[in-house]
Motif scaffolding. Structure first.
Motif, PDB file in Angstrom:
ATOM      1  N   UNK A   1      29.033  38.225  24.507  1.00 34.41           N
ATOM      2  CA  UNK A   1      28.166  38.492  25.645  1.00 34.41           C
ATOM      3  C   UNK A   1      28.616  39.752  26.401  1.00 34.41           C
ATOM      4  N   UNK A   2      27.651  40.494  26.939  1.00 26.45           N
ATOM      5  CA  UNK A   2      27.975  41.739  27.668  1.00 26.45           C
ATOM      6  C   UNK A   2      29.012  41.476  28.763  1.00 26.45           C
ATOM      7  N   UNK A   3      28.796  40.435  29.535  1.00 25.48           N
ATOM      8  CA  UNK A   3      29.714  40.163  30.636  1.00 25.48           C
ATOM      9  C   UNK A   3      31.042  39.567  30.183  1.00 25.48           C
ATOM     10  N   UNK A   4      31.029  38.871  29.046  1.00 26.24           N
ATOM     11  CA  UNK A   4      32.303  38.347  28.509  1.00 26.24           C
ATOM     12  C   UNK A   4      33.200  39.526  28.162  1.00 26.24           C
ATOM     13  N   UNK A   5      32.567  40.528  27.564  1.00 23.92           N
ATOM     14  CA  UNK A   5      33.347  41.694  27.133  1.00 23.92           C
ATOM     15  C   UNK A   5      33.751  42.620  28.277  1.00 23.92           C
ATOM     16  N   UNK A   6      33.166  42.429  29.437  1.00 22.99           N
ATOM     17  CA  UNK A   6      33.485  43.340  30.547  1.00 22.99           C
ATOM     18  C   UNK A   6      34.139  42.579  31.709  1.00 22.99           C
ATOM     19  N   UNK A   7      33.336  41.907  32.503  1.00 27.62           N
ATOM     20  CA  UNK A   7      33.838  41.279  33.728  1.00 27.62           C
ATOM     21  C   UNK A   7      34.905  40.210  33.439  1.00 27.62           C
ATOM     22  N   UNK A   8      34.657  39.364  32.427  1.00 26.44           N
ATOM     23  CA  UNK A   8      35.621  38.279  32.178  1.00 26.44           C
ATOM     24  C   UNK A   8      36.958  38.839  31.669  1.00 26.44           C
ATOM     25  N   UNK A   9      36.872  39.925  30.927  1.00 23.89           N
ATOM     26  CA  UNK A   9      38.124  40.509  30.428  1.00 23.89           C
ATOM     27  C   UNK A   9      38.890  41.232  31.524  1.00 23.89           C
ATOM     28  N   UNK A  10      38.176  41.505  32.608  1.00 25.96           N
ATOM     29  CA  UNK A  10      38.849  42.083  33.777  1.00 25.96           C
ATOM     30  C   UNK A  10      39.872  41.069  34.300  1.00 25.96           C
ATOM     31  N   UNK A  11      39.482  39.780  34.306  1.00 24.66           N
ATOM     32  CA  UNK A  11      40.414  38.738  34.747  1.00 24.66           C
ATOM     33  C   UNK A  11      41.562  38.576  33.764  1.00 24.66           C
ATOM     34  N   UNK A  12      41.217  38.731  32.467  1.00 22.55           N
ATOM     35  CA  UNK A  12      42.267  38.592  31.446  1.00 22.55           C
ATOM     36  C   UNK A  12      43.317  39.691  31.596  1.00 22.55           C
TER      37      UNK A  12
ATOM     38  N   UNK B   1      40.563  47.747  31.964  1.00 19.11           N
ATOM     39  CA  UNK B   1      39.840  47.178  33.112  1.00 19.11           C
ATOM     40  C   UNK B   1      40.817  46.446  34.025  1.00 19.11           C
ATOM     41  N   UNK B   2      41.710  45.694  33.373  1.00 15.91           N
ATOM     42  CA  UNK B   2      42.688  44.921  34.142  1.00 15.91           C
ATOM     43  C   UNK B   2      43.588  45.816  34.968  1.00 15.91           C
ATOM     44  N   UNK B   3      43.995  46.944  34.395  1.00 17.01           N
ATOM     45  CA  UNK B   3      44.942  47.814  35.099  1.00 17.01           C
ATOM     46  C   UNK B   3      44.267  48.579  36.235  1.00 17.01           C
ATOM     47  N   UNK B   4      43.128  49.205  35.949  1.00 19.95           N
ATOM     48  CA  UNK B   4      42.505  50.039  36.995  1.00 19.95           C
ATOM     49  C   UNK B   4      41.928  49.169  38.118  1.00 19.95           C
ATOM     50  N   UNK B   5      41.197  48.128  37.737  1.00 23.00           N
ATOM     51  CA  UNK B   5      40.674  47.259  38.809  1.00 23.00           C
ATOM     52  C   UNK B   5      41.829  46.493  39.452  1.00 23.00           C
ATOM     53  N   UNK B   6      42.835  46.144  38.648  1.00 22.63           N
ATOM     54  CA  UNK B   6      44.015  45.448  39.183  1.00 22.63           C
ATOM     55  C   UNK B   6      44.698  46.281  40.250  1.00 22.63           C
ATOM     56  N   UNK B   7      44.849  47.574  39.995  1.00 23.47           N
ATOM     57  CA  UNK B   7      45.484  48.456  40.974  1.00 23.47           C
ATOM     58  C   UNK B   7      44.618  48.548  42.239  1.00 23.47           C
ATOM     59  N   UNK B   8      43.290  48.623  42.026  1.00 20.95           N
ATOM     60  CA  UNK B   8      42.390  48.676  43.193  1.00 20.95           C
ATOM     61  C   UNK B   8      42.521  47.395  44.023  1.00 20.95           C
ATOM     62  N   UNK B   9      42.659  46.256  43.348  1.00 20.64           N
ATOM     63  CA  UNK B   9      42.795  44.983  44.070  1.00 20.64           C
ATOM     64  C   UNK B   9      44.142  44.890  44.797  1.00 20.64           C
ATOM     65  N   UNK B  10      45.182  45.423  44.169  1.00 18.00           N
ATOM     66  CA  UNK B  10      46.504  45.423  44.817  1.00 18.00           C
ATOM     67  C   UNK B  10      46.461  46.269  46.094  1.00 18.00           C
ATOM     68  N   UNK B  11      45.818  47.431  45.987  1.00 19.45           N
ATOM     69  CA  UNK B  11      45.711  48.304  47.159  1.00 19.45           C
ATOM     70  C   UNK B  11      44.853  47.640  48.240  1.00 19.45           C
ATOM     71  N   UNK B  12      43.806  46.920  47.801  1.00 16.52           N
ATOM     72  CA  UNK B  12      42.954  46.211  48.754  1.00 16.52           C
ATOM     73  C   UNK B  12      43.770  45.155  49.501  1.00 16.52           C
ATOM     74  N   UNK B  13      44.618  44.444  48.764  1.00 16.54           N
ATOM     75  CA  UNK B  13      45.495  43.428  49.369  1.00 16.54           C
ATOM     76  C   UNK B  13      46.382  44.056  50.435  1.00 16.54           C
ATOM     77  N   UNK B  14      46.908  45.231  50.117  1.00 20.93           N
ATOM     78  CA  UNK B  14      47.792  45.915  51.058  1.00 20.93           C
ATOM     79  C   UNK B  14      47.010  46.339  52.297  1.00 20.93           C
ATOM     80  N   UNK B  15      45.784  46.798  52.056  1.00 19.52           N
ATOM     81  CA  UNK B  15      44.908  47.193  53.168  1.00 19.52           C
ATOM     82  C   UNK B  15      44.656  45.996  54.094  1.00 19.52           C
ATOM     83  N   UNK B  16      44.384  44.845  53.477  1.00 20.13           N
ATOM     84  CA  UNK B  16      44.144  43.620  54.254  1.00 20.13           C
ATOM     85  C   UNK B  16      45.409  43.232  55.030  1.00 20.13           C
TER      86      UNK B  16
END
Lengths: 379, 441
Positions: free
Chosen positions: A243-254, A303-318
């Motif tokens: 599935x399109x989203x399995x290959x993209x969004x779900x693998x972001x979590x992986x 996906x995990x690394x780039x979005x992961x870094x964005x989420x880490x920075x977001x956490x720091x911002x919060x």
């Protein structure tokens, strides 16, 4: 005659061996340095639990003296003085650990630790004693200023260093230092913690995978056998039609392995390598029955690394823009779950540790001693 | 003979003094060089970027929270019988000077100098200059309402509008630093936008959260150059970025769906790409608080995207639709009739340009064009492109609240190869009008 000579020579040999070994033993005894340890407000049980492991050394003959009071002993050659107390700062309870000694060049020094009480305080105290005892033992061979200077250059546990200079416009000497001590675990500890957490997240992935077995088994090509394992390796990879989203969004979590590694003190590139490793493990072992997917091998770590870094920075911002409270903790837990868990573990272990290390001026000490002697004589 | 003796004595004395002077100069140079090298090693080990220049070091770093830290120090020594060392340092804008004096006859002068000065230099990396935390991150939330026209008519006429929620998040520790010339490395800069469409008619979560897109730009290696005064300054930021973008629009027109009745949530315009190599250049010119902005971007990387050429296909036709490019039949053969997909693996080439002005007439105006080209990795003939042109206007209601509108024009076109039963060439356009309020937080 020859036999007698032979036996005499053997006898002489053994005598020589015994004599030489006893000389070595006595030499060892002579070389063993006599060290006095004065322990103020410290029980023998505490000594055995906390102090002894650091002072157990074949190079020293240690004699201990226990006492109770409010003042620490004066520094003296071949003597380590320890003083323990409690104090409250801003309604928070702290343990106070003071220690002094004299270095190989005869210069005295004092180190004071203020350690926050609470969860994991034993660990913090042991870390403080480890640092102090290391300093003391090294100071019996070198001068303390060199040891400390080297420690500041190499140690990553020391932060917010402030040298204390005499109150003069032109500086010629140093009185001591103040710094914060942050407990950082060994690289092995972080490697084990990272691997365990990645395995745990992969384990959760496997549970989810088998809960959706009906949908996932369309991709199954291999059995649980060595023959199929070999076949899987030989078959190589392919572009999978999930599935399109399995290959993209779900693998972001992986790709969460990146966030796990980042929260275990790894750099961005190192964390990417962990994420790639986690993805490789998932493709080969987590999805054992499927052919290795090339797109997953690319998109999961990236996906995990780039979005992961964005989420880490977001956490720091919060962290920096929201008032402390349950909502802030909840958002951070949701965005970066392992980061939140690891931060909690590290914060409870590290607590608040402030250190003051001062070089007691021998001249000043001598003047004071003389003054005290004169005062005694007058009285 | 006496004269010769005198000459000899004078020459000997001269040589002795000359040697002493030479030795003294070497000592001072050695001390400074040793201090600089030791300090440089310490900084590098702690992740600082350093530049040694003569008798000083210019170093910068971002702390664990991304705050920009800059340390500069220069060291000078004067000597006669003593060595006088002056350390001029700067922590961001905070200037500190310290003078040290050492007696030269001390046999361990070099060591004692290092023992006393090096801890001071190390202490410089722990900042007393507390710049505000807000200087690192810049973010805003946009709330909007939009209407889409799913054909090329300019005026949107869709009966039911949708709500939009957008979050912009920028990590740019150098944004407010006027004079700076720094090399930036991985993670020093991050720009991201996330947007979500909320459909109030939806029953399930993924019907309510219908459209979702994000774009994250992470700097790998680049350069920041800013110069000027507080009133007039120009900033250039450029370099190699690695980006991730995901786009799945909310569209209901027949032409945009795989099959209107069976697979209504599967649009023909969707993509997810990763560009390992993107070049981005941002130029900002500021005049008395007002600014002009130009940005352009070009990248390449693997992607997964759908094609407009697979539109209007019925369920029966989809049964026959066994093509490597558009994944469909594979699932049907395995007993999963619901798993039909329209996408292919490709190389994406995104190209974007933005022109903006800020605070002129108390407004913000932005023109942006985003062009994406997708080339299939399986067939040379298969490709798609998607273009989005937008114009945005906002009026500053307060310093942190902007009210305005945005008009977007979308166009997509695709080409398939001879193996597919769908049309070889297809194109479609639609437009959207947003009314929005942006709040800086």
């Amino acid at each position: 005659m020859k036999i007698i000579t032979f036996y005499i020579s053997i006898l002489l040999f053994f005598i020589a061996v015994i004599l030489s070994s006893s000389t070595v033993m006595s030499a060892e005894n002579i070389n063993k340095k006599e060290i006095n340890i004065n322990l103020i407000n410290i029980t023998e049980e505490d000594y055995i639990n906390y102090y002894q492991p650091f002072f157990f050394s074949e190079s020293f003959n240690v004699s201990r003296h226990y006492t109770y009071g409010n003042e620490i002993f004066k520094p003296a050659t071949n003597t380590f003085n320890f003083f323990s107390d409690k104090k409250n700062i801003n309604e928070k309870s702290y343990s106070l650990l003071s220690a002094n000694a004299v270095d190989a060049q005869g210069s005295p020094f004092l180190i004071e630790w203020t350690i926050s009480d609470g969860f994991s305080e034993d660990f913090r105290k042991k870390e403080a004693l480890n640092f102090t005892s290391g300093l003391f033992l090294k100071s019996q061979k070198e001068d303390i200023k060199s040891i400390v200077s080297e420690e500041f250059q190499s140690s990553f546990n020391i932060t917010n260093l402030t040298p204390v200079y005499p109150d003069e416009e032109v500086i010629s000497s140093i009185n001591g230092y103040e710094f914060d001590y942050r407990i950082k675990r060994t690289p092995t500890y972080y490697a084990v913690r990272t691997s365990s957490e990645i395995l745990l997240s992969c384990g959760m992935g496997v549970i989810n995978y088998y809960m959706n077995k009906y949908e996932n088994k369309v991709d199954w090509q291999y059995q649980y056998s060595w023959e199929d394992a070999e076949k899987k390796v030989k078959d190589g990879w392919y572009w999978d039609p999930n599935n399109f989203n399995t290959n993209t969004i779900y693998h972001l979590y992986a790709g969460m392995a990146y966030q796990i590694a980042r929260s275990n003190n790894y750099s961005m590139l190192e964390s990417f390598a962990w994420s790639f490793g986690g993805s490789f493990m998932w493709e080969f072992f987590g999805e054992w029955r499927e052919q290795v997917s090339l797109n997953d091998m690319i998109f999961t770590p990236m996906l995990g690394s780039i979005t992961g870094e964005a989420l880490i920075q977001t956490c720091d911002y919060i962290e920096r823009n929201m008032k402390p409270g349950l909502l802030r903790e909840f958002i951070q837990l949701a965005i970066n779950p392992f980061g939140w868990i690891n931060r909690m573990i590290d914060e409870t272990n590290s607590g608040d540790i402030k250190v003051r290390l001062i070089f007691i001026n021998p001249l000043q000490a001598a003047v004071q001693e003389k003054f005290e002697e004169e005062l005694m004589q007058r009285n | 003979m006496k004269i010769l003796n005198k000459i000899f004595i004078i020459l000997s004395l001269l040589l002795l003094f000359a040697n002493q002077n030479y030795a003294a100069e070497t000592d001072a140079a050695e001390i400074i060089s040793s201090l600089i090298n030791s300090y440089d090693n310490i900084l590098v080990q702690r992740g600082w970027h350093t530049t040694i220049s003569g008798t000083g070091i210019n170093a910068h770093s971002f702390d664990s929270t991304g705050k920009f830290l800059e340390v500069f120090f220069s060291i000078n020594a004067k000597e006669n019988s003593d060595i006088l060392i002056t350390v001029d340092s700067r922590q961001n804008s905070l200037k500190i000077k310290k003078t040290f004096l050492f007696h030269k006859n001390d046999t361990e002068t070099n060591k004692s100098i290092e023992k006393i000065i090096l801890p001071y230099l190390i202490s410089l990396i722990y900042f007393k200059d507390q710049t505000p935390a807000s200087s690192v991150y810049h973010s805003s939330i946009t709330l909007g309402y939009y209407r889409t026209n799913e054909n090329s008519d300019i005026i949107p006429d869709k009966e039911k509008g949708l709500f939009l929620l957008k979050w912009k998040f920028l990590k740019d520790p150098l944004k407010n630093i006027i004079n700076n010339n720094s090399t930036l490395i991985l993670g020093d800069y991050l720009d991201s936008t996330y947007s979500l469409t909320l459909n109030h008619n939806g029953d399930e979560t993924f019907e309510i959260i219908d459209e979702f897109d994000f774009d994250i730009e992470l700097l790998v290696y680049g350069h920041n150059y800013a110069s000027g005064t507080e009133e007039h300054n120009v900033r250039n930021l450029y370099g190699w970025f690695s980006n991730i973008a995901y786009f799945r629009p909310y569209l209901k027109a027949d032409k945009m769906l795989w099959d209107n009745e069976i697979y209504t949530d599967h649009v023909h315009v969707q993509y997810c790409y990763w560009t390992p190599a993107s070049f981005i250049h941002n130029i900002t010119r500021t005049d008395n608080g007002r600014s002009l902005f130009l940005s352009y971007e070009l990248g390449i990387g693997p992607s997964q995207n759908s094609s407009i050429t697979a539109n209007g296909i019925s369920d029966e036709e989809a049964d026959q639709y066994d093509d490597k490019i558009f994944v469909s039949q594979w699932y049907r053969n395995h007993g999963f009739p619901r798993r039909k997909h329209n996408y292919y693996w490709s190389m994406a080439v995104p190209a974007k340009i933005t022109l903006a002005s800020d605070r002129y007439l108390n407004s913000r105006v932005e023109f942006k064009n985003e062009f994406y080209y997708f080339q299939s990795v399986f067939s040379k003939e298969v490709y798609d492109f998607y273009n989005k042109a937008s114009f945005e206007y906002g009026y500053y209601i307060t310093d942190s609240l902007i009210g305005g509108f945005c008009y977007e024009y979308h166009y997509t076109s695709g080409n398939s190869d001879q193996n597919t039963i769908s049309p070889n060439r297809e194109s479609h356009s639609w437009n959207r009008f947003n009314i929005q309020v942006e709040m800086k937080i």
